[in-house]
Structures are given as C-alpha cells and as structure tokens.
Design a protein around this motif. Structure first.
Motif, mmCIF file in Angstrom:
data_model
loop_
_atom_site.group_PDB
_atom_site.id
_atom_site.type_symbol
_atom_site.label_atom_id
_atom_site.label_comp_id
_atom_site.label_asym_id
_atom_site.label_seq_id
_atom_site.Cartn_x
_atom_site.Cartn_y
_atom_site.Cartn_z
ATOM 1 N N GLU A 18 -11.293 12.193 19.150
ATOM 2 C CA GLU A 18 -10.634 13.297 18.412
ATOM 3 C C GLU A 18 -9.137 13.151 18.606
ATOM 4 N N ASP A 62 -14.671 12.756 15.538
ATOM 5 C CA ASP A 62 -13.820 13.279 14.471
ATOM 6 C C ASP A 62 -13.800 12.241 13.345
ATOM 7 N N LEU A 65 -8.864 10.101 11.780
ATOM 8 C CA LEU A 65 -8.256 9.579 13.002
ATOM 9 C C LEU A 65 -7.042 8.747 12.631
HETATM 10 MN MN MN Z 1 -8.492 14.197 13.215
#
Ligand code: MN
Length: 133
Positions: A18, A62, A65
């Motif tokens: 993340e 996530d 990125l």
């Molecule tokens: Mn992100």
C-alpha cells in the motif's frame, strides 16, 4: 516503509502492499492490535520477493501503486509456485463496475473497496486466515 521484524514462528503474518501512508498506518495498526505480524511495502515490485522471503499467510494488495499496479503484482504472485497459494485481498479506491472482475481475473481472491470499514475488513481477513491467535 519496509518493516520486517522477527516474528514468533506461530504468528500469522500479513504482507501489506500500500503506497498511501495513512491507509498503511490504519491497516498495520488495526492488524497488529489484533495480533497479526505485518510485513509492509509501498511498491508492487517488492511483493514477490517479500512473499518468498517471509511466507505471509495473507497479502493485502492496493491496486494503484507508484511502480507496477497491484494487478500486475498479483499476477506475478499467482504465477510463482512458491507464492500462488497465498490468498490475496485487493484493496482499491475504484468502486467501478468491472473492477471486481479485473481484480479476480488477475488472481486476487477477494476485493475490498476503500474507504475501509474496519469490522468488515477484519471479518474478511479472518475468513481467509482465521484469528491471529
Ligand atoms: Mn495506492
């Protein structure tokens, strides 16, 4: 952030990929408070190496990125025999039609939309790997 503290061998480990620092802190804090061990990176390209090294029980990915996308990182993890059995929960701000299909097509096992609701999030984690202790 690269956290890789030594864990007790029976600690359930979660790898978090993340890049948003506030989200990372939220996820890390709540999971650590529930007894999970956390390995963390903001880079998708680090996911495979960290998963091989630390053998997490679960990966939280996530999608947006700074380097490769979370979808690409998930594909790499699912193509490697060493890491393909580790469940991946995608975490994404995109709650658009088709996104769930895309995350599942990349190999992710489940999908959680931001903003994260903690009870629902913890239930999803426990569904895959059980309570920390
Ligand atoms: Mn992100």
């Amino acid at each position: 952030m690269e956290a890789s503290e030594p864990f007790r061998s029976d600690t359930k480990r979660i790898l978090i990929i993340e890049d948003n620092e506030l989200n990372m802190k939220l996820l890390k804090d709540v999971l650590e408070a529930h007894g999970y061990g956390i390995i963390a990176s903001r880079y998708g390209a680090k996911a495979l190496e960290l998963a091989r090294r630390h053998r997490p029980h679960l990966i939280l990915m996530d999608i947006q990125l700074p380097d490769i996308s979370g979808l690409e990182a998930a594909r790499q993890l699912k193509e490697s025999q060493e890491t393909q059995s580790i469940p991946i929960i995608a975490i994404t701000a995109f709650a658009m039609a088709g996104d769930e299909r895309k995350t599942l097509a990349s190999g992710c096992d489940a999908y959680i939309a931001k903003p994260i609701r903690l009870r629902e999030f913890l239930d999803a984690v426990e569904t895959f790997i059980g309570a920390a202790k």
